[in-house]
Enzyme design. Structure first.
Site: not given
Length: 864
Positions: A525, A530, A716, A720, A864
């Site tokens: 993740h 990110h 993602h 997520n 997010i």
């Protein structure tokens, strides 16, 4: 085409904007508390009125507060630069404009024209008000012999008196650097120089500067809680993040002081998403809610710091737990927290029911569900095909001894239905979930933490005739007590369904999931989506003009990523932050992700390459997508390959519009500077790796852009938005391990025999850390009300290129068709991995979604 304008003619414009005070988080919370904005510092500079908490923009913007000057794209000022028109000001407020979005206001403006000006291609705007505002768009109408010109802006406009720099915006047209109208070349170059800055000084709130820095702000050396600096060195390599230029700590001059994190102004939430406050819910959770949880646990009787039964765990969402008086009243009333924390006077903490337990309360305990979640859970891209036996390690034996697996063929073949290990290897039926190399280097330190008692795990799985996976054995390893270099101490646990052996097997699976949970959060993740995306976002803004076709392609896939990453450094991955509190690696969490980054490969982010690398797919031109899946019913791979192909087809069609030849790629100065810096600076610790695409061909460009789009959107989403649906039941996805498997003859062993549930609960995440974990993953798994999904754009007129718009429409239609295929597969009873014993259909790669906790939806970006 351009015609002749009559002298003195005026062209009407419509300006759409939003005042800061209806967008800004701090401003809104101050309105909620006090009810009135301080008129001395209001948006007018001369007073602001409020009606029901909304600024009365009809009066706020009148007067000489906002000015604009058009810049010609066809006529120069004598020095080769586009002619700049006369400065004019906003005029009439247009409150009933039918195209206005929520919280937007429109104003008219009139520009003077003459025959010598030509066609505008950009404009300057100045803000003379005390506060900034968010400029949405500008539309010029009825330009003779040309029609309408639109500018999609979506940017903050700072106070001109304090910043002393013009803001410039460009028309929606798309130009390669070499094809840019000559009058706009200077302005295109100047805007990029502003965005790059000079690399010095502390960043201010209104800055729009994109620059790089290492991760030197996670720890607090002055407070006695340092963390290694990540990035810029071979020991702790890492992708770089946005530079803030904050003051350095006294103890370590290379570390920044913790505190508020700068992000370039346009990366701050500047649209309706901020009304949902999902990310501010995380910040509130970190700063306000967690201390209250700790206080609540302390005030309650001591035994309540532990769950006493599985029913006790389920009470978190079936009935809630009582908290001491006034605890809830101290929690910020943000929308993101309202569904968790009831404020009806009952002082009850109640979480939403996790999807994994909605149909079956005990399905998570089965071996089939344990194995199914390896390929259809929240971390479906770690499993690999076993190609040699016994499994070996890549760790240095001089440091860690012999890490070769101790699992024997005889142990595996007990549950293989007569198939031998050799036969299973040759027919591609053995698989492994291997966390040995990731955790062993850190286990001695992790297990020295106050409550951690964890193993590094290997799990061998067998592909059954019905297409499901079956766990055969779990190896649990810990470092030798006399030194890591002596190799691990390992035990092998086999499946069991009765007696104490079944409890030991359940505990072994829990230790596997604890490894999986930590690796998922830190690597699958955080690192692989990110962190690795931020350098590309920085480089794109520094080197690709808003006029550039690749900027227009990629920009939606960076939306809010830098902002959420900055927030993560404050509240999630920082020293003693949420991740360190509630996941196994603790204070070594981000350091561990740095170790994994050493082996990160950009081209392996592409799903086909990833599947081939892990031995889960074989290249086959005759198969769909050119790959034959080894596990045919592999939900993540089956759905993902369709999404990947849709993305690559769209990117190919779009890129081909602007780069008909390889030479066009090679000669694009902005493009070459973008890629060079993204690789050599943003991912500089890996810049010498031979696998980086060279950006010499159109295929290089198509592949790289496809990887960026895939990573930011579908990858993602897959790792997520299933966090709470699966992990909301801490029994199913524990995040901490506090006890080793009890040895026979110990009190813990006797407890395990008498009360298996209690033994399980004393091993996994306790109550306080569960409350932290569930609170944050519940927020992370939600969609905001204004989420923009893959195949959608914030505005339909994001480009004037009709061919690009047509290709994008085809992309959206293809994604809609894939949704139908996913629904059909989930309804096929022969595909047992689609729903499993818990009867939870796999929808994480279903493109569209509603607002909230839905277990589906692929947003454009990591927001997010």
């Amino acid at each position: 085409m351009f015609g002749i304008f009559d002298k003195g003619q005026k062209i009407k414009g419509t300006v759409v904007l939003m005042p800061k005070n209806v967008l800004d988080f701090n401003a809104i919370t101050s309105i909620g508390k006090g009810g009135v904005i301080d008129t001395a510092t209001g948006i007018l500079g001369q007073g602001v009125s409020l009606v029901g908490g909304v600024i009365d923009t009809a009066t706020s913007f009148l007067g000489r507060n906002i000015s604009m000057q058009l810049i010609s794209a066809t006529q120069t000022d004598g020095s080769g630069n586009g002619k700049v028109g006369k400065e004019v000001y906003l005029e009439k407020h247009l409150p009933t404009l039918p195209t206005l979005g929520a919280r937007q206001d429109a104003f008219s403006i009139f520009f003077e024209w003459d025959a010598s000006f030509g066609i505008p291609g950009a404009f300057y705007i100045k803000n003379f008000m005390t506060d900034e505002f968010f400029l949405v768009s500008v539309k010029l109408e009825d330009i003779p012999n040309h029609g309408t010109i639109e500018f999609v802006c979506n940017s903050w406009v700072y106070n001109f008196r304090s910043y002393k720099k013009n803001r410039i915006f460009f028309v929606n047209d798309t130009y390669l650097p070499s094809a840019t109208p000559a009058p706009l070349l200077k302005y295109r170059k100047e805007e990029l120089e502003v965005l790059r800055g000079d690399g010095t000084g502390k960043r201010k709130d209104f800055d729009r500067i994109y620059d790089y820095d290492v991760y030197n702000d996670l720890g607090n050396p002055d407070g006695g809680d340092p963390r290694p600096i990540l990035g810029g060195c071979s020991i702790y390599p890492y992708p770089l993040r946005v530079r803030t230029g904050r003051e350095r700590t006294r103890t370590d001059p290379n570390s920044e002081k913790p505190g508020e994190v700068y992000v370039p102004r346009d990366e701050n939430f500047g649209h309706l998403k901020s009304s949902d406050f999902l990310t501010y819910g995380i910040k509130s959770l970190s700063h306000d809610v967690i201390p209250l949880f700790k206080s609540a646990i302390f005030q309650l009787r001591v035994t309540s710091s532990e769950f006493e039964s599985f029913e006790d765990v389920r009470s978190l969402y079936e009935g809630g737990i009582k908290l001491p008086t006034d605890i809830l009243s101290q929690i910020s009333p943000l929308p993101a927290l309202k569904e968790i924390f009831r404020t009806d006077g009952e002082n009850v903490l109640q979480f939403p029911p996790p999807h994994v337990a909605k149909v079956s309360k005990s399905g998570w305990m089965t071996d089939e569900e344990f194995a199914r979640e390896v390929i259809a859970g929240v971390n479906p891209n770690v499993i690999r095909r076993l190609q040699e036996f016994p499994p070996k390690s890549t760790l240095d034996p001089t440091l860690y001894g012999d890490q070769t697996s101790t699992i024997t063929k005889e142990q595996l073949e007990i549950n293989m239905g007569g198939v031998t290990v050799e036969e299973a290897l040759s027919t591609q039926r053995l698989f492994i979930l291997d966390y040995q190399d990731a955790f062993i280097p850190y286990l001695t330190r992790i297990n020295s933490l106050p409550t951690a008692k964890a193993y590094a795990t290997r799990t061998i799985l067998f592909l059954k005739d019905d297409g499901t996976l079956k766990p055969l054995a779990i190896e649990l390893s810990k470092p030798h007590p006399d030194g890591d270099n002596l190799g691990p101490e390992s035990i092998v646990v086999l499946p069991a369904t009765e007696g104490v052996d079944s409890t030991i097997w359940l505990l072994a699976k829990a230790h596997v999931i604890v490894n999986d949970s930590g690796y998922h959060q830190l690597v699958s993740h955080w690192l692989n989506t990110h962190a690795v995306m931020e350098p590309f976002a920085i480089a794109t803004n520094r080197h690709l003009s808003v006029l550039h076709p690749i900027y227009k392609l990629l920009y939606p896939h960076y939306r809010d990523t830098i902002n959420i990453n900055g927030l993560a450094r404050q509240s999630l991955i920082n020293a003693d932050g949420i991740i360190e509190k509630s996941f196994l690696p603790g204070k070594y969490s981000i350091e561990m992700s740095s170790s994994v980054y050493k082996n990160w490969v950009f081209t392996h982010q592409a799903l086909p390459a990833d599947l081939v690398k892990r031995g889960l797919a074989i290249e086959d031109p005759s198969a769909p997508h050119g790959l034959r899946l080894v596990i045919e019913d592999y939900p993540y791979a089956v759905d993902g390959l369709e999404i990947w192909d849709a993305i690559k087809t769209w990117v190919h069609e779009y890129v081909s519009l602007y780069y008909p030849t390889d030479a066009a790629v090679q000669q694009d100065t902005e493009l070459q500077a973008w890629w060079k810096e993204a690789v050599e600076k943003g991912h500089g610790d890996l810049k010498e790796k031979p696998w980086w695409p060279k950006k010499q061909t159109t295929e290089d460009l198509i592949q790289s852009c496809s990887i960026i789009v895939w990573t930011a959107s579908a990858l993602h989403a897959a790792v997520n938005f299933g966090q709470y649906p699966y992990g909301g039941l801490i029994l199913n996805r524990p995040t901490l391990a506090r006890r080793f498997i009890p040895a026979e003859g110990t009190p813990e062993y006797d407890e395990m025999v008498k009360n298996p549930q209690k033994a399980y609960l004393r091993t996994i995440t306790p109550k306080f850390e569960t409350l932290i974990d569930l609170s944050v993953i519940e927020i992370l798994s939600r969609h905001a009300s204004d989420e923009i999904y893959l195949g959608e754009r914030e505005t339909p007129n994001w480009t004037t290129d009709k061919k690009a718009l047509e290709a994008f429409k085809r992309f959206g239609s293809k994604l809609t068709g894939i949704e139908g295929k996913i629904n059909a597969r989930n309804s096929d009873p022969s595909l047992r991995n689609r729903t499993g014993p818990v009867q939870l259909p796999y929808t994480l790669l279903h493109r569209s979604s509603e607002e909230g906790l839905t277990f589906k939806g692929i947003p454009n970006s990591i927001s997010i």
